[in-house]
Design an enzyme around this catalytic site. Structure first.
Site, short mmCIF file in Angstrom:
data_model
loop_
_atom_site.label_atom_id
_atom_site.label_comp_id
_atom_site.label_asym_id
_atom_site.label_seq_id
_atom_site.Cartn_x
_atom_site.Cartn_y
_atom_site.Cartn_z
N ILE A 33 0.82 -1.18 0.08
CA ILE A 33 0.11 -0.17 -0.01
C ILE A 33 0.84 1.17 0.07
O ILE A 33 1.76 1.30 0.98
CB ILE A 33 -1.00 0.21 1.34
N CYS A 34 0.62 2.12 -0.93
CA CYS A 34 1.23 3.36 -1.06
C CYS A 34 0.47 4.32 -0.23
O CYS A 34 -0.23 5.09 -0.79
CB CYS A 34 1.59 3.88 -2.50
#
Length: 160
Positions: free
Chosen positions: A94-95
């Site tokens: 997840i960014c």
């Protein structure tokens, strides 16, 4: 009890968060497992409401706490099948800046796992289209299942 060595501070903090979660779980989320205490699996419903792209979907998130939690952020990843989202890679990484410390990360020891999963639900709620991040296939193949904290993230898109 934990399978890896945790500091006393980490043990107390994780136990405290676990107790609070069990008393008052975040909206749309429940704990699937928390054994060992250092690894939680959370079931998260997609945000509901008009125009919500993920309203009928359910996701699983794994949180692996570090021995220096809460000074260091835990590893937080979606367990496949992952949401199709511009900031979520096919391998579950997840960014999102609050998941990382360092140069441009936004992690703070004041964050709790309840706040983290609510941020993830908010990230899903704000999406305007379902699409994978640029370079998703190449990134997922290159890094596999290693810790997402080993990637050099650049946080510049605050619209999604």
């Amino acid at each position: 009890m934990a399978t890896k060595s945790l500091s006393v501070v980490a043990q107390r903090r994780i136990q405290s968060e676990l107790n609070e979660w069990l008393r008052n779980p975040p909206e749309g989320c429940c704990l699937e497992s928390y054994e060992p205490m250092t690894s939680w699996v959370i079931i998260m419903q997609g945000p509901e409401g008009h125009g919500r792209l993920y309203a009928d979907e359910v996701f699983r998130i794994r949180i692996d706490f570090t021995e220096n939690y809460p000074l260091d952020p835990p590893d937080v990843v979606f367990i496949p099948p992952v949401p199709i989202h511009p900031h979520i890679y096919s391998n579950g990484h997840i960014c999102l800046d609050i998941l990382y410390s360092g140069h441009n990360g936004g992690w703070s020891p004041a964050l709790t796992m309840s706040k983290v999963v609510l941020s993830l639900r908010s990230m899903l709620a704000s999406a305007t289209e379902k699409k994978k991040p640029p370079g998703d296939a190449e990134y997922s193949l290159r890094v596999g299942n290693r810790s997402p904290k080993l990637s050099k993230w650049v946080f510049e898109d605050d619209k999604v």
